[in-house]
Write an enzyme that holds these catalytic residues in place. Sequence first.
Site, PDB file in Angstrom:
ATOM      1  N   SER A  20      41.523  24.143  55.795  1.00 11.12           N
ATOM      2  CA  SER A  20      40.588  24.002  57.050  1.00 11.12           C
ATOM      3  C   SER A  20      40.550  25.513  57.750  1.00 11.12           C
ATOM      4  CB  SER A  20      41.236  23.326  58.191  1.00 11.12           C
ATOM      5  OG  SER A  20      41.407  21.917  58.181  1.00 11.12           O
ATOM      6  N   ARG A 111      28.328   9.527  56.112  1.00 13.70           N
ATOM      7  CA  ARG A 111      29.438  10.132  57.429  1.00 13.70           C
ATOM      8  C   ARG A 111      28.588  10.540  58.452  1.00 13.70           C
ATOM      9  NH1 ARG A 111      34.146  13.604  54.657  1.00 13.70           N
ATOM     10  NH2 ARG A 111      34.952  13.514  57.026  1.00 13.70           N
ATOM     11  N   ASP A 288      44.121  12.944  59.188  1.00 17.08           N
ATOM     12  CA  ASP A 288      44.457  13.133  57.915  1.00 17.08           C
ATOM     13  C   ASP A 288      46.028  12.719  57.560  1.00 17.08           C
ATOM     14  OD1 ASP A 288      42.018  14.144  57.330  1.00 17.08           O
ATOM     15  OD2 ASP A 288      42.542  16.191  57.506  1.00 17.08           O
ATOM     16  N   ARG A 359      43.244  11.729  49.698  1.00 16.21           N
ATOM     17  CA  ARG A 359      44.387  11.545  50.481  1.00 16.21           C
ATOM     18  C   ARG A 359      45.174  10.185  50.284  1.00 16.21           C
ATOM     19  NH1 ARG A 359      44.891  16.270  53.198  1.00 16.21           N
ATOM     20  NH2 ARG A 359      42.806  17.071  54.045  1.00 16.21           N
TER      21      ARG A 359
END
Length: 399
Positions: A20, A111, A288, A359
């Site tokens: 990030s 998205r 996350d 993830r």
Amino acid sequence: MIITPVDEIRGELEALPSKSYTHRAYFLALLAEEESTIENPLFCDDTLATVSAIRAFGAEVNGKTVSPPEEPSPGFVYARESGTTARFSTALAGGINGRTLIDGARRLRERPMDGLVKALKDLGAGISSSHLPLAVKGPVKSGKVSVDASKSSQFVSGLLLLGAKVGLKVEAMNPVSRPYIEMTLRTMEAFGVEFEREGFSFEVYPGVRRAKYRVPGDYSTASFFLGAGALYGKVRINNLLRDDVQADIAFLDALEEFGAKVRRGSDYVEVERGELKAITLDCSDFPDSFPILAVIAAYAEGKSVIRAKQLRFKESDRVRAMAVNLSRMGIKVRELGDGLEIEGGRPKGARIETFKDHRIAMAMSIAALGAEGPSVIEDTESVSKSYPGFFDDLRRLLG
């Protein structure tokens, strides 16, 4: 990949650089007045998409060095699977004179972009669509805008970056994942951007100075190995700063609530196995962490409820993905609209579907380490999105 269970895990690793912060630093370096240096950046599929994006806007990038153009130019941005790249590029394209086309891979086209698109249109940008692929025609004028951030904090962060170029007042409505906005502001400060704020209303003044910026270690990717420590022994991750504002630092509080032993140093975190009990948790500010939290709940005694508002709009529908995989491992799971109810037990080895989500792949690999019998993880290549060396580090931790 076949993963066989282990009796215990004890070891330490260096934290990966933050994805990030890397995104934010490269975009700010694009807008800076002079050449900047990004030290300790993370290079993975997502951040390489950002490097390609700022090159498309006219920056010269030589590894850690970014030479900005006199004025960013319109072009074509292919964001791969990176939502951050797509949304930040869309926002910044609003400040560029000309027409920029932005596209991405299949899942990214699904998205949401609508809150950001509406805000840019309100500022006077011409935009061809509410989802990728889309074309943005700028420039917008400096002004004031409200943005519905209930689906993604990246809408707010993108507009803050745009404000650093053109000057902007931004009001964030119902923001989720709020710590990511704080990360954007902290990175802006490192690049000399001046702003004022009252709650989640901001006034950003134009001007970005050159910087020598060092990317901190990443709590998000470290959470998988810290979760392994909570389940199977003791794990220490170095290069994690205690005073960071990263969203996933809240994962440590969740581990303590589960019953794990957490030690926070000035630049490291150590997690040790404890007697794990079920919890109820809303992780909307750090979504996350949801996959690895669901894994820990699968081993904790009792019935846990783990929720977050935007889980179905990630690289996969993470609620569905974790429900499918934990059920295959014999764990009782009830799917909720915004999360899972999980009754803890002893998972069994299973064939794991990653849904092409990095993830999910990493979380289920940790789940497999304590299962009864071996597990097969399909499509392990997805980890390259954020952590190309994940399985190498997992092997290193296992000795």
